[in-house]
Structure formats: C-alpha cells, structure tokens
Motif scaffolding. Structure first.
Motif, PDB file in Angstrom:
ATOM      1  N   SER A  12      -4.832   1.617  13.050  1.00 33.13           N
ATOM      2  CA  SER A  12      -3.700   2.546  13.047  1.00 33.13           C
ATOM      3  C   SER A  12      -2.518   1.954  12.301  1.00 33.13           C
ATOM      4  O   SER A  12      -1.801   2.657  11.586  1.00 33.13           O
ATOM      5  N   PHE A  15      -3.207   2.211   8.629  1.00 34.02           N
ATOM      6  CA  PHE A  15      -3.029   3.584   8.178  1.00 34.02           C
ATOM      7  C   PHE A  15      -1.556   3.898   7.955  1.00 34.02           C
ATOM      8  O   PHE A  15      -1.185   4.627   7.048  1.00 34.02           O
ATOM      9  N   ALA A  16      -0.715   3.320   8.849  1.00 33.47           N
ATOM     10  CA  ALA A  16       0.711   3.608   8.767  1.00 33.47           C
ATOM     11  C   ALA A  16       1.435   2.760   7.734  1.00 33.47           C
ATOM     12  O   ALA A  16       2.583   3.048   7.396  1.00 33.47           O
ATOM     13  N   ALA A  19       3.845   3.957   4.947  1.00 29.66           N
ATOM     14  CA  ALA A  19       5.128   4.526   5.338  1.00 29.66           C
ATOM     15  C   ALA A  19       6.196   3.458   5.518  1.00 29.66           C
ATOM     16  O   ALA A  19       7.379   3.762   5.593  1.00 29.66           O
ATOM     17  N   GLN A 120       6.912   5.835  10.549  1.00 31.32           N
ATOM     18  CA  GLN A 120       7.025   7.276  10.330  1.00 31.32           C
ATOM     19  C   GLN A 120       6.009   7.668   9.266  1.00 31.32           C
ATOM     20  O   GLN A 120       6.115   7.279   8.115  1.00 31.32           O
ATOM     21  N   VAL A 121       4.988   8.425   9.666  1.00 32.10           N
ATOM     22  CA  VAL A 121       3.910   8.765   8.742  1.00 32.10           C
ATOM     23  C   VAL A 121       4.150  10.092   8.031  1.00 32.10           C
ATOM     24  O   VAL A 121       3.599  10.321   6.956  1.00 32.10           O
ATOM     25  N   THR A 122       4.900  10.981   8.662  1.00 27.69           N
ATOM     26  CA  THR A 122       5.351  12.223   8.022  1.00 27.69           C
ATOM     27  C   THR A 122       6.762  12.487   8.553  1.00 27.69           C
ATOM     28  O   THR A 122       7.166  11.901   9.553  1.00 27.69           O
ATOM     29  N   LEU A 127       3.818   7.186  14.297  1.00 24.03           N
ATOM     30  CA  LEU A 127       2.556   6.631  14.784  1.00 24.03           C
ATOM     31  C   LEU A 127       2.837   5.207  15.249  1.00 24.03           C
ATOM     32  O   LEU A 127       3.473   4.440  14.528  1.00 24.03           O
TER      33      LEU A 127
END
Length: 216
Positions: A12, A15-16, A19, A120-122, A127
């Motif tokens: 995770s 993935f982030a 950002a 902040q992913v979006t 996340l």
C-alpha cells in the motif's frame, strides 16, 4: 498471518509513493476526533487453536478515537489514541461439580496508541498504514452454584492496519480500515484489584472498522 499483513502494508505504501511528490491537502492535517463502529473477532492464535474448530468470539466494536496529523511534503504522519469496547461474548454450561457450573467470557475495553503514515492518492482521499500498542481486556464471569466470580484478563500486544480516509467538505471525514492485533502477554486481574505476574499467550484479533470524524 503477520507476514502477509506486513507485505500488504508495504504494497500500500508503494502504491501511494507517487503521491508523495505532491503537497498534502491541509484537509488531512491537524487535530481530529472520530466515532468508530464495525466487526470485531478475537480467537486463539495459531499456536493455541484447535484444528477444525471455530473458536472466534465475534462482536460489534464501538468507540472513539483522537489524533493529530502532520503534513510532510506529500506525506501525512500522525499519532492517535483509541478507546473501544465490543459486544463479543461466549457462554459455556457444565455439569461437572468440580468446574464452574456456568461460565461466560466477553470482550471488554481495548486501549490503543500508535502512529500512522499515509499519502493523498486522489484529491480528498488518503491511503494510510498504521501500527502501535494495544491493551485489551477479556471479562470472565463464572460460578459454582454458590459463589460467582467476576474477573478479567489483561492482554498486551501490538497492532498493524491499513485504511482509506475520505474528506467530506473541509472538516468532516469518513474512513474504513482493517486492523490485525496479536496479544503475546497477559495477566489475570482479580475482583479485589490483585494481579498475577505476566505470562505468555497467543491471541489474534481481526477488526474491520468504519469511522466518522471531524477535524479542527
């Protein structure tokens, strides 16, 4: 299980990572409070369970949390504390006069303190992964037909988790997270306040929790 969870947290974070280059939204920083509710399941760990027998005590978790988040570039780092309880309960009935005539084990209060890190992913979506210390209680009630004893176990352990938080306007937020706890040490606390020395245990806890909160 703990290795699978650790791998999930690493994934995770990876993935982030894109950002992190952004500047974190101030919506995700500062003090916060939230109410929590969700699934709670506690059971013997892998070294203590009985093959083929479901020993999980299921219940509804409820409680509150408070925390403070800091923005570092595109990352959010925070500290948090939590107090929850659960409706989990299991009862036993025995006819052997040498044992309790009836017994009940219920999950009690759970104190957690720890930290989390996220990105902040979006826009408006965070996340994060979390981890820290947890102290839980199992309440015991039993009797032999004449005397009823009401005592508890105090369990010490650690917690790992991951979740997603969504901003609702400027101050409100909602979140969903999964947490795994393992308790490795315990003592028995008597009704008069006396306790036994700590001893080793192996107890697992799985929780899926939703929260609704407010930032100041």
């Amino acid at each position: 299980m703990r290795y699978a969870i650790a791998a999930a947290l690493v994934a995770s974070t990876a993935f982030a990572a894109p950002a992190f280059a952004q500047t974190v939204d101030p919506t995700f920083t500062g003090p916060r409070i939230a109410v929590l509710g969700g699934y709670d399941g506690i059971r013997p760990g892998s070294s203590e369970d009985i093959d083929g027998v479901d020993q999980t005590v299921d219940g509804f978790l409820y409680g509150v949390e408070a925390g403070y988040d800091f923005g570092f570039g595109g990352a959010v780092v925070g500290v948090e504390a939590e107090l929850t309880d659960s409706t989990g309960e299991v009862e036993t009935n025995r006819v052997n006069p040498n044992t309790f005539g009836f017994g009940e084990v219920s999950t009690g209060r759970d104190i957690y303190v720890g930290a989390r890190v996220g990105a902040q992913v979006t826009p408006g979506t965070l996340l994060y992964a979390k981890g820290g210390y947890t102290n839980a209680r199992l309440n015991l009630l039993g009797g032999d037909g004449t005397t009823i004893r009401d005592e508890n176990y105090e369990l010490d352990g650690w917690r790992l988790g991951a979740g997603v938080e969504r901003a609702i306007g400027t101050n409100a937020f909602a979140k969903v997270e999964y947490r795994y706890s393992n308790y490795e040490s315990a003592n028995f606390e008597f009704a008069d306040g006396g306790t036994t020395p700590n001893f080793d245990v192996d107890t697992d806890r799985h929780q899926v929790v939703a929260g609704l909160g407010w930032r100041f």
